[in-house]
Every structure is written in C-alpha cells, then in structure tokens.
Design a protein around this motif. Sequence first.
Motif, PDB file in Angstrom:
ATOM      1  N   ALA A  35       0.821  -1.220  -0.039  1.00 58.91           N
ATOM      2  CA  ALA A  35      -0.084   0.027   0.047  1.00 58.91           C
ATOM      3  C   ALA A  35       0.889   1.315  -0.133  1.00 58.91           C
ATOM      4  O   ALA A  35       2.096   1.314   0.447  1.00 58.91           O
ATOM      5  N   LEU A  36       0.412   2.237  -0.497  1.00 62.00           N
ATOM      6  CA  LEU A  36       0.818   3.732  -0.239  1.00 62.00           C
ATOM      7  C   LEU A  36       1.925   3.967  -1.342  1.00 62.00           C
ATOM      8  O   LEU A  36       2.326   4.990  -1.677  1.00 62.00           O
ATOM      9  N   ALA A  37       2.294   2.701  -2.119  1.00 60.01           N
ATOM     10  CA  ALA A  37       3.302   2.911  -3.095  1.00 60.01           C
ATOM     11  C   ALA A  37       3.024   2.050  -4.262  1.00 60.01           C
ATOM     12  O   ALA A  37       2.692   0.732  -3.932  1.00 60.01           O
ATOM     13  N   ASP A  38       3.184   2.429  -5.631  1.00 59.91           N
ATOM     14  CA  ASP A  38       2.916   1.440  -6.666  1.00 59.91           C
ATOM     15  C   ASP A  38       4.186   0.493  -7.216  1.00 59.91           C
ATOM     16  O   ASP A  38       5.125   0.614  -6.480  1.00 59.91           O
ATOM     17  N   GLY A  39       3.835  -0.271  -8.165  1.00 61.89           N
ATOM     18  CA  GLY A  39       4.798  -1.083  -8.520  1.00 61.89           C
ATOM     19  C   GLY A  39       6.119  -0.404  -9.187  1.00 61.89           C
ATOM     20  O   GLY A  39       7.141  -1.138  -9.351  1.00 61.89           O
ATOM     21  N   SER A  40       5.900   0.960  -9.721  1.00 65.68           N
ATOM     22  CA  SER A  40       6.902   1.450 -10.411  1.00 65.68           C
ATOM     23  C   SER A  40       8.395   1.758  -9.469  1.00 65.68           C
ATOM     24  O   SER A  40       9.432   1.701  -9.984  1.00 65.68           O
ATOM     25  N   GLY A  41       8.067   1.628  -8.021  1.00 64.44           N
ATOM     26  CA  GLY A  41       9.303   1.778  -7.395  1.00 64.44           C
ATOM     27  C   GLY A  41      10.074   0.396  -7.328  1.00 64.44           C
ATOM     28  O   GLY A  41      11.314   0.545  -6.977  1.00 64.44           O
ATOM     29  N   TRP A  42       9.774  -0.576  -8.144  1.00 66.73           N
ATOM     30  CA  TRP A  42      10.722  -1.764  -8.119  1.00 66.73           C
ATOM     31  C   TRP A  42      11.479  -1.763  -9.393  1.00 66.73           C
ATOM     32  O   TRP A  42      12.083  -2.803  -9.956  1.00 66.73           O
ATOM     33  N   ARG A  43      11.472  -0.644 -10.106  1.00 65.89           N
ATOM     34  CA  ARG A  43      12.192  -0.429 -11.513  1.00 65.89           C
ATOM     35  C   ARG A  43      13.677  -0.793 -11.120  1.00 65.89           C
ATOM     36  O   ARG A  43      14.116  -1.849 -12.284  1.00 65.89           O
ATOM     37  N   ASP A  44      14.193  -0.381 -10.316  1.00 59.63           N
ATOM     38  CA  ASP A  44      15.657  -0.803 -10.163  1.00 59.63           C
ATOM     39  C   ASP A  44      16.110  -2.222  -9.977  1.00 59.63           C
ATOM     40  O   ASP A  44      17.070  -2.838 -10.646  1.00 59.63           O
ATOM     41  N   ALA A  45      15.231  -2.818  -9.081  1.00 58.16           N
ATOM     42  CA  ALA A  45      15.339  -4.107  -8.477  1.00 58.16           C
ATOM     43  C   ALA A  45      15.035  -4.995  -9.871  1.00 58.16           C
ATOM     44  O   ALA A  45      15.533  -5.975  -9.882  1.00 58.16           O
ATOM     45  N   THR A  46      14.088  -4.622 -10.553  1.00 59.70           N
ATOM     46  CA  THR A  46      13.544  -5.411 -11.588  1.00 59.70           C
ATOM     47  C   THR A  46      14.701  -5.340 -12.832  1.00 59.70           C
ATOM     48  O   THR A  46      15.253  -6.319 -13.281  1.00 59.70           O
ATOM     49  N   ASN A  47      15.121  -4.269 -12.815  1.00 52.56           N
ATOM     50  CA  ASN A  47      16.476  -4.230 -13.877  1.00 52.56           C
ATOM     51  C   ASN A  47      17.479  -5.169 -13.661  1.00 52.56           C
ATOM     52  O   ASN A  47      18.112  -5.696 -14.241  1.00 52.56           O
ATOM     53  N   ILE A  48      18.035  -5.146 -12.337  1.00 48.45           N
ATOM     54  CA  ILE A  48      19.027  -5.936 -11.831  1.00 48.45           C
ATOM     55  C   ILE A  48      18.694  -7.522 -12.005  1.00 48.45           C
ATOM     56  O   ILE A  48      19.351  -8.226 -12.622  1.00 48.45           O
ATOM     57  N   LEU A  49      17.398  -7.636 -11.728  1.00 46.58           N
ATOM     58  CA  LEU A  49      16.960  -9.215 -11.751  1.00 46.58           C
ATOM     59  C   LEU A  49      17.111  -9.691 -13.167  1.00 46.58           C
ATOM     60  O   LEU A  49      17.341 -10.741 -13.510  1.00 46.58           O
ATOM     61  N   GLU A  50      16.442  -8.635 -14.036  1.00 39.23           N
ATOM     62  CA  GLU A  50      16.607  -9.135 -15.703  1.00 39.23           C
ATOM     63  C   GLU A  50      17.783  -9.275 -16.270  1.00 39.23           C
ATOM     64  O   GLU A  50      18.034 -10.011 -16.993  1.00 39.23           O
ATOM     65  N   ARG A  51      18.855  -8.327 -15.645  1.00 38.46           N
ATOM     66  CA  ARG A  51      20.081  -8.567 -16.080  1.00 38.46           C
ATOM     67  C   ARG A  51      20.616  -9.860 -16.002  1.00 38.46           C
ATOM     68  O   ARG A  51      21.649 -10.511 -16.232  1.00 38.46           O
ATOM     69  N   ARG A  52      20.254 -10.623 -14.652  1.00 38.09           N
ATOM     70  CA  ARG A  52      20.589 -11.897 -14.233  1.00 38.09           C
ATOM     71  C   ARG A  52      20.009 -12.962 -14.696  1.00 38.09           C
ATOM     72  O   ARG A  52      20.019 -13.972 -14.413  1.00 38.09           O
ATOM     73  N   GLY A  53      19.072 -12.555 -15.799  1.00 36.39           N
ATOM     74  CA  GLY A  53      18.503 -13.447 -16.502  1.00 36.39           C
ATOM     75  C   GLY A  53      17.014 -14.112 -16.065  1.00 36.39           C
ATOM     76  O   GLY A  53      16.382 -15.073 -16.606  1.00 36.39           O
ATOM     77  N   PHE A  54      16.375 -13.307 -15.114  1.00 38.84           N
ATOM     78  CA  PHE A  54      15.096 -13.467 -14.571  1.00 38.84           C
ATOM     79  C   PHE A  54      13.830 -12.620 -15.583  1.00 38.84           C
ATOM     80  O   PHE A  54      14.013 -11.706 -16.155  1.00 38.84           O
ATOM     81  N   ASN A  55      12.694 -13.400 -15.424  1.00 37.45           N
ATOM     82  CA  ASN A  55      11.662 -12.474 -15.879  1.00 37.45           C
ATOM     83  C   ASN A  55      10.703 -12.148 -14.972  1.00 37.45           C
ATOM     84  O   ASN A  55      10.101 -12.963 -13.990  1.00 37.45           O
ATOM     85  N   VAL A  56      10.892 -10.872 -14.872  1.00 36.40           N
ATOM     86  CA  VAL A  56      10.014 -10.380 -13.702  1.00 36.40           C
ATOM     87  C   VAL A  56       8.777  -9.667 -14.091  1.00 36.40           C
ATOM     88  O   VAL A  56       8.685  -8.864 -15.194  1.00 36.40           O
ATOM     89  N   THR A  57       7.789  -9.732 -13.465  1.00 36.33           N
ATOM     90  CA  THR A  57       6.470  -8.987 -13.655  1.00 36.33           C
ATOM     91  C   THR A  57       5.989  -8.533 -12.368  1.00 36.33           C
ATOM     92  O   THR A  57       6.077  -9.041 -11.299  1.00 36.33           O
ATOM     93  N   ILE A  58       5.277  -7.223 -12.653  1.00 38.90           N
ATOM     94  CA  ILE A  58       4.905  -6.335 -11.412  1.00 38.90           C
ATOM     95  C   ILE A  58       3.591  -6.495 -11.574  1.00 38.90           C
ATOM     96  O   ILE A  58       2.661  -6.103 -12.344  1.00 38.90           O
ATOM     97  N   VAL A  59       2.807  -6.847 -10.442  1.00 36.68           N
ATOM     98  CA  VAL A  59       1.495  -6.898 -10.209  1.00 36.68           C
ATOM     99  C   VAL A  59       0.841  -5.381  -9.724  1.00 36.68           C
ATOM    100  O   VAL A  59       1.392  -4.816  -8.830  1.00 36.68           O
ATOM    101  N   GLN A  60       0.070  -4.628 -10.522  1.00 36.73           N
ATOM    102  CA  GLN A  60      -0.423  -3.290 -10.055  1.00 36.73           C
ATOM    103  C   GLN A  60      -1.712  -3.296  -9.570  1.00 36.73           C
ATOM    104  O   GLN A  60      -2.947  -3.132 -10.108  1.00 36.73           O
ATOM    105  N   GLU A  61      -1.861  -4.129  -8.279  1.00 36.89           N
ATOM    106  CA  GLU A  61      -3.199  -4.456  -7.906  1.00 36.89           C
ATOM    107  C   GLU A  61      -3.863  -3.057  -7.186  1.00 36.89           C
ATOM    108  O   GLU A  61      -3.049  -2.167  -6.778  1.00 36.89           O
ATOM    109  N   PRO A  62      -5.141  -2.881  -7.226  1.00 40.86           N
ATOM    110  CA  PRO A  62      -5.835  -1.660  -6.882  1.00 40.86           C
ATOM    111  C   PRO A  62      -5.898  -1.345  -5.337  1.00 40.86           C
ATOM    112  O   PRO A  62      -6.227  -0.381  -5.210  1.00 40.86           O
ATOM    113  N   ILE A  63      -5.831  -2.283  -4.472  1.00 42.96           N
ATOM    114  CA  ILE A  63      -5.926  -2.274  -2.982  1.00 42.96           C
ATOM    115  C   ILE A  63      -7.360  -1.683  -2.649  1.00 42.96           C
ATOM    116  O   ILE A  63      -7.491  -0.973  -1.861  1.00 42.96           O
TER     117      ILE A  63
END
Length: 251
Positions: A35-63
Amino acid sequence: MRNYLPILAIAAASSMAAFGAHAASVKNIVVVHGALADGSGWRDATNILERRGFNVTIVQEPITSLADDVAATQRILDLQDGPTLLVGHSYGGMVITEAGRDDKVTGLVYVAAFQPDEGESLIKAASAIPAGKMNIRETTDGKYLYLDPAAFASDFAADLPKDQVSFLAKSQVFASKEAFSAAVGKPAWKTKKSWSIVATEDRSINPDLERMMAKRAGSEVTEIKASHAVFMSQPEKVADVIQKAAEAAGN
C-alpha cells in the motif's frame, strides 16, 4: 584397454548442466507491491534481476479489497510459463500469502512485509507488535487510507532522496479499509518455502514484528539496514535475496 575418460567427461558435463538447469529452474518472478506505493518503485530491482536472467512481472493491484488484489495477482500468475517465485512488499505480503497457494508458485519472498497466519488481517497482525505512530489519514468518504505527504519521508522512506520521496508522496496508492481488515485463509508459507527481508529501520512495520512473523513461518531471514522502502533504497541487496530464493526454490 578402452579409454573411458572422454565418456566420463561427457557424462560429468551433462550431469553438471542438468544440475545447473534444475538449480536455476525458477526464472519467473512476480512482485506484488504494498500500500501507499505502486509497482514503479520496483524498477531498479527489476532491472537488476532481468540482467541476471530472470523474467520479472509487477502486479499493479488496486488495493480495493484483499480479494480484488489476490485476483489481480492471479491474473499475472496465469500468464507465467512455469514455476514462479512470488514477492510481496508490506501489504503485498498479505496478498502473496493467499495467492501463493497457486500450483505455479514454488516460493515466497516477504520484503518488509506482513506474513500473516490463518485468520489474521493486516490490522490484527500489526497490533501484535505495533510500529511507531504513523500519520495515516482517511479520505472524506471514510473508506480509504493514505499517508500524510508531509510525513512520507519519516514514516515510509527516510533513506531516499527528497525529490524521490516527494514524488512517492504525490503518487501514493490509497488503501481501502476493507483490504486492511480482511483475514487470510490457509497461509501459502505453510506448504511453500519462504524468505523474509527485515528492514531494520522500518517505521511502518515494527522490525520485531517482521522477525516474529518470519520465525513463526520458518522463513530464511536477511536483515537489511533500510527504511520501509528497502526495495528502492537497497535494490541490489533485495535482488540478491530474491535471486537466492529463486535458485533455492528450484531445488
């Protein structure tokens, strides 16, 4: 005498390749924001994980409700093509505890998150070991909650730059009271491997509560000196824990 060394070398290489493929078999990572922050805050962590070969998807739930948020997560899980690691931050821990029962989910990572037991709501879990008083406000209709923008830095993201905190405060996702009062069913962590990141400087969830919930669930714990926004202030360390979990969940 026949030379078996080439045959043994090939067999050993094949075995190592098979083991490597098995150990890294979980390549799908689904993140559920809090709550209080959406999935865009995970951009840096996502980029790091994708560079390591992972497929990352963010759920934008409505709360809007726990059921709505679990359904939003399920829609993303349905799109995954194999074993999946579920990651939840804060309130997102409530969601993955429910959604994690899906057969595709092989492990759960709680990032400064609630890790409830059966019958617990976020409000009930939080009251066990309260955090410091947060500057929570109600919307005029009394149905949703948000954090006073003036207190966003101190209560949520004390270790982020001011301009970043200012934007987070202006773009926060309001949470329905209904979502915070809904109880979970049988926790996925009772049958799935789990990991927990404790943010030691957290002022939104008491770090001792994070420790207690992780111990109760038998989760592997990593402590990181960070605010509640640990996924943004320490993305590399958070990514390290997620990668370790993904590799272990594949065994």
